[in-house]
Design an enzyme around this catalytic site. Structure first.
Site, PDB file in Angstrom:
ATOM      1  N   GLY A  77      18.415 108.268   1.750  1.00  0.00           N
ATOM      2  CA  GLY A  77      18.290 109.165   0.913  1.00  0.00           C
ATOM      3  C   GLY A  77      17.960 110.668   1.746  1.00  0.00           C
ATOM      4  N   ALA A  78      19.066 110.504   3.379  1.00  0.00           N
ATOM      5  CA  ALA A  78      19.345 111.717   4.312  1.00  0.00           C
ATOM      6  C   ALA A  78      19.794 112.573   4.494  1.00  0.00           C
ATOM      7  CB  ALA A  78      18.613 111.230   5.818  1.00  0.00           C
ATOM      8  N   VAL A  88      21.575 102.790  -2.698  1.00  0.00           N
ATOM      9  CA  VAL A  88      20.279 101.695  -2.906  1.00  0.00           C
ATOM     10  C   VAL A  88      19.763 101.256  -4.293  1.00  0.00           C
ATOM     11  CG1 VAL A  88      19.401 103.272  -0.863  1.00  0.00           C
ATOM     12  CG2 VAL A  88      18.388 103.117  -3.089  1.00  0.00           C
ATOM     13  N   ASN A 135      13.583 107.196   1.232  1.00  0.00           N
ATOM     14  CA  ASN A 135      13.162 108.276   0.757  1.00  0.00           C
ATOM     15  C   ASN A 135      14.485 109.236  -0.925  1.00  0.00           C
ATOM     16  OD1 ASN A 135      12.684 111.883   0.526  1.00  0.00           O
ATOM     17  ND2 ASN A 135      14.850 111.426   1.098  1.00  0.00           N
ATOM     18  N   SER A 162       5.476 111.120  -5.369  1.00  0.00           N
ATOM     19  CA  SER A 162       5.367 112.283  -5.902  1.00  0.00           C
ATOM     20  C   SER A 162       4.039 112.674  -5.710  1.00  0.00           C
ATOM     21  CB  SER A 162       6.792 112.818  -6.866  1.00  0.00           C
ATOM     22  OG  SER A 162       6.056 114.679  -7.379  1.00  0.00           O
ATOM     23  N   TYR A 171      11.552 110.234 -14.504  1.00  0.00           N
ATOM     24  CA  TYR A 171      11.024 110.969 -12.717  1.00  0.00           C
ATOM     25  C   TYR A 171       9.770 109.662 -12.686  1.00  0.00           C
ATOM     26  CZ  TYR A 171      10.315 112.878  -8.079  1.00  0.00           C
ATOM     27  OH  TYR A 171      10.060 113.290  -7.105  1.00  0.00           O
ATOM     28  N   LYS A 200       8.562 106.942 -10.033  1.00  0.00           N
ATOM     29  CA  LYS A 200       7.524 107.753  -9.282  1.00  0.00           C
ATOM     30  C   LYS A 200       5.472 107.325  -9.182  1.00  0.00           C
ATOM     31  CE  LYS A 200      10.010 110.155  -6.172  1.00  0.00           C
ATOM     32  NZ  LYS A 200      10.332 109.663  -5.288  1.00  0.00           N
TER      33      LYS A 200
END
Length: 246
Positions: A14-15, A62, A88, A140, A153, A157
């Site tokens: 995720g870059a 991914v 990430n 997060s 979400y 996390k």
């Protein structure tokens, strides 16, 4: 303290933008050979490749096992085992809980949790052969706190926090697995999610009275994967401006 990762092989998922891009550039600046992952963001990825220490970019979901194995295999066959993995890649789609579609829930977990699992499964064997490695999962603060309209979400996390600790116990001392749980970071993703003055006020209800810059999260990753942090194992560092003190 100048931290160097000279010639270490680093993969950041995720870059293409935001925190992931800042992490990739920070490792490249530290002397590492960096590989970046993105999903169909070719123009942004090509821009990052201008950095001399960012070696290659891979467009791969991914959450897809075959795509992950092909990506890791391509890196390993040409350069060797990855030394540092930064998980990430993640998605966030705010939605009232009663309106969440099953497909939306599954996609969030496929990317945020399953994606991390698949990348770890593909990278860890090579690290074990070398007897050394570092994995950092970007989680997060909301994985601790929860938040209305972010059930998928925050649940994903929270799962990543416990996954990080489980992997740390299973693969120490050869591999150190840790996490970073940022508070609000000034990225395009955050700008898109904060629609009203009330949204901004809620996010700014932190002692330092500002958002983090992506580079501040990146410096945490560079430190946490270095020998300066060699006694960190299963820890979750949380640069959040004081929003969550624990």
């Amino acid at each position: 303290m100048q931290i160097r990762h000279t010639d270490k092989l680093v993969l950041v998922t995720g870059a293409a933008t935001g925190i992931g891009r800042a992490i990739a550039e920070a490792f490249a600046d530290s002397g590492a050979k960096v590989f970046i992952n993105h999903l169909n963001q070719h123009d942004l990825a090509n821009d990052i490749l201008a950095h001399p220490n960012i070696v290659a970019a891979f467009s791969a979901d991914v959450g897809n096992k075959k795509a992950v194995e092909q990506m890791i295999g391509a890196i390993s066959s040409s350069h060797g085992a990855i030394d540092i993995l930064i998980n990430n890649a993640g998605i966030s789609q705010p939605q009232p809980f009663l309106e969440i579609e099953e497909t939306q829930w599954d996609k969030t977990f496929d990317t945020n949790v399953k994606g991390t699992m698949l990348c770890c499964q593909s990278v860890i064997p090579g690290m074990l052969v070398k007897g050394d490695g570092n994995i950092i999962n970007i989680v997060s603060e909301l994985g601790y706190l929860g938040r209305e309209h972010y059930a998928a979400y925050t649940a994903s996390k929270g799962a990543l926090i416990t996954l990080t600790r489980s992997l740390a116990r299973e693969f120490a001392p050869s591999i150190r697995v840790n996490g970073i749980a940022p508070g609000p970071v000034l990225t395009d993703l955050l700008r898109n999610e904060l629609k009203t003055d009330e949204d901004f006020a809620r996010e700014m209800d932190i002692p330092l009275k500002r958002f983090a810059e992506p580079e501040e999260i990146a410096s945490t990753a560079v430190f946490l994967s270095s020998d300066h942090a060699r006694f960190y194992c299963g820890d979750i560092l949380s640069p959040n401006g004081g929003a969550l003190m624990r």
